[in-house]
Enzyme design. Structure first.
Site, PDB file in Angstrom:
ATOM      1  N   ARG A   1       0.881  -0.819  -0.061  1.00  0.00           N
ATOM      2  CA  ARG A   1       0.266   0.007   0.223  1.00  0.00           C
ATOM      3  C   ARG A   1       0.907   1.457  -0.041  1.00  0.00           C
ATOM      4  O   ARG A   1       0.554   1.754   0.075  1.00  0.00           O
ATOM      5  CB  ARG A   1      -1.126   0.012   1.418  1.00  0.00           C
TER       6      ARG A   1
ATOM      7  N   LYS B   1      -2.813   6.735   1.713  1.00  0.00           N
ATOM      8  CA  LYS B   1      -2.606   6.942   2.867  1.00  0.00           C
ATOM      9  C   LYS B   1      -2.137   8.577   3.330  1.00  0.00           C
ATOM     10  O   LYS B   1      -0.757   7.731   3.721  1.00  0.00           O
ATOM     11  CB  LYS B   1      -2.141   6.019   3.689  1.00  0.00           C
TER      12      LYS B   1
HETATM   13  N1  PDD Z   1      -5.866   3.727  10.614  1.00  0.00           N
HETATM   14  N2  PDD Z   1      -9.283   4.203   7.392  1.00  0.00           N
HETATM   15  C1  PDD Z   1      -8.595   5.113   7.828  1.00  0.00           C
HETATM   16  C2  PDD Z   1      -9.476   6.344   7.917  1.00  0.00           C
HETATM   17  C3  PDD Z   1      -7.059   4.468   8.558  1.00  0.00           C
HETATM   18  O1  PDD Z   1      -6.931   5.731   8.529  1.00  0.00           O
HETATM   19  C4  PDD Z   1      -7.017   3.395   8.577  1.00  0.00           C
HETATM   20  C5  PDD Z   1      -5.705   2.876   9.888  1.00  0.00           C
HETATM   21  C6  PDD Z   1      -7.392   2.130   8.377  1.00  0.00           C
HETATM   22  C7  PDD Z   1      -7.395   0.978   8.633  1.00  0.00           C
HETATM   23  O2  PDD Z   1      -6.134   0.504   7.729  1.00  0.00           O
HETATM   24  P1  PDD Z   1      -5.354  -0.680   8.535  1.00  0.00           P
HETATM   25  O3  PDD Z   1      -5.670  -1.975   8.611  1.00  0.00           O
HETATM   26  O4  PDD Z   1      -4.165  -0.974   7.561  1.00  0.00           O
HETATM   27  O5  PDD Z   1      -4.486  -0.261   9.229  1.00  0.00           O
HETATM   28  C8  PDD Z   1      -8.887   2.376   7.561  1.00  0.00           C
HETATM   29  C9  PDD Z   1      -4.180   4.060  10.990  1.00  0.00           C
HETATM   30  C10 PDD Z   1      -3.759   2.157  11.968  1.00  0.00           C
HETATM   31  C11 PDD Z   1      -3.444   4.698  11.883  1.00  0.00           C
HETATM   32  O6  PDD Z   1      -3.836   6.266  11.174  1.00  0.00           O
HETATM   33  O7  PDD Z   1      -3.208   5.087  13.570  1.00  0.00           O
END
Ligand code: PDD
Length: 286
Positions: A51, A150
């Site tokens: 990602r 992200k």
């Molecule tokens: N956040 N959606 C958003 C808006 C997020 O910021 C995150 C993750 C997720 C989940 O993604 P993943 O499963 O890949 O962690 C969904 C991280 C944990 C953070 O900002 O701390």
């Protein structure tokens, strides 16, 4: 004191510096990843790296020189900081060409900035929230339109958490056109009549790495999964609700806007998915 990584060096956190002209600082022009650590090992590392690569590509950012060494850097930080349970945070920004300008600097002469640090969270796998569940409020989704990347533009999610806190809740679910997009830092799910429903992938949400794994495990366990947008009303009528992320794994949601979800206690499907996710992802932890 933590050892952190900045542009090739492992240094004490108090000695780590980045330019005030860094575009991450001035323009939130950067991307990040959070990888959880359990038993001193990285969970879903390959997914986070894939990602990250996609986020960089979408923003026309070049990979920093250290990109191919990211696994080694993660492992070294976990080792020197003696992390058993916690997270590794990684951020790559477009760097600095020594001034402020809306135009991207020449990538040939401006190396991206890369920073990594660890966060120790003893008890992460056995968190109280997994047993008690989270209370969420609903708020309008006022973020930008490329939520699939992200980026470090986390002001609105932070404001959402503060709005939740002000109302005695733990987190906020964001709503667009009556439908839930996602949580401030996690993907959102409901369970109705035994079926797990979560929003389909698009530019409207982050493509969660935990989401991908959890849906795969759910399907392997013959659970019924539907990827589509669901409304806030549907969520309030659901039997169960939960969120997933690298820092919460699978965590039940027991209240939305002050009203109980289902019985108002953590549901069996969320509990089962959490158990499967932790078991399976530990097996492939590196
Ligand atoms: N956040 N959606 C958003 C808006 C997020 O910021 C995150 C993750 C997720 C989940 O993604 P993943 O499963 O890949 O962690 C969904 C991280 C944990 C953070 O900002 O701390």
């Amino acid at each position: 004191m933590r050892t952190v990584y900045v542009n090739g060096d492992y240094i004490p956190e108090t000695e780590a510096t980045v330019s005030i002209f860094d575009r991450g600082f001035l323009m939130a022009d950067g991307v990040y990843e959070v990888t959880s650590v359990l038993g001193g090992k990285l969970i879903d590392f390959d997914g986070h790296l894939a990602r990250l690569e996609r986020s960089l590509t979408e923003l026309d950012m070049l990979k920093p020189a250290a990109f191919d060494d990211l696994l080694d850097i993660h492992r070294e930080l976990v080792r020197v900081n003696e992390i058993d349970e916690g997270m590794v945070y990684l951020q790559i920004t477009r760097g600095s060409d020594g001034d402020r300008d809306f135009v991207f600097p020449d990538p040939e002469t401006t190396e991206p900035t890369i920073v990594l640090f660890t966060q120790s969270k003893p008890g992460l796998a056995n968190s109280p929230a997994a047993r008690t569940g989270l209370k969420v409020i609903s708020i309008p989704d006022q973020r930008w339109g490329r939520r699939d990347i992200k980026t470090v533009q986390l002001l609105y999610p932070s404001m959402g958490k503060m709005m939740a806190k002000a109302q005695g809740a733990d987190d906020a679910w964001m709503i667009e056109d009556g439908h839930v997009t996602e949580g401030t830092s996690n993907n959102a799910y409901i369970v109705s009549g035994g079926r797990i429903v979560t929003r389909h992938l698009s530019n409207d949400i982050l493509h969660g790495i935990t989401r991908a794994a959890v849906l795969r495990f759910a399907r392997e366990a013959q659970m019924d999964v539907e990827e589509r947008a669901f409304t806030l009303d549907e969520a309030k009528q659901a039997d169960e609700a939960f969120v997933t992320s690298a820092s919460t794994f699978v965590t039940p949601v027991v209240e939305i806007d002050g009203a109980p979800v289902g019985s108002g206690t953590p549901g069996p499907i969320a509990a089962r998915l959490r158990e499967i996710y932790l078991d399976e992802s530990l097996k492939s932890a590196i």
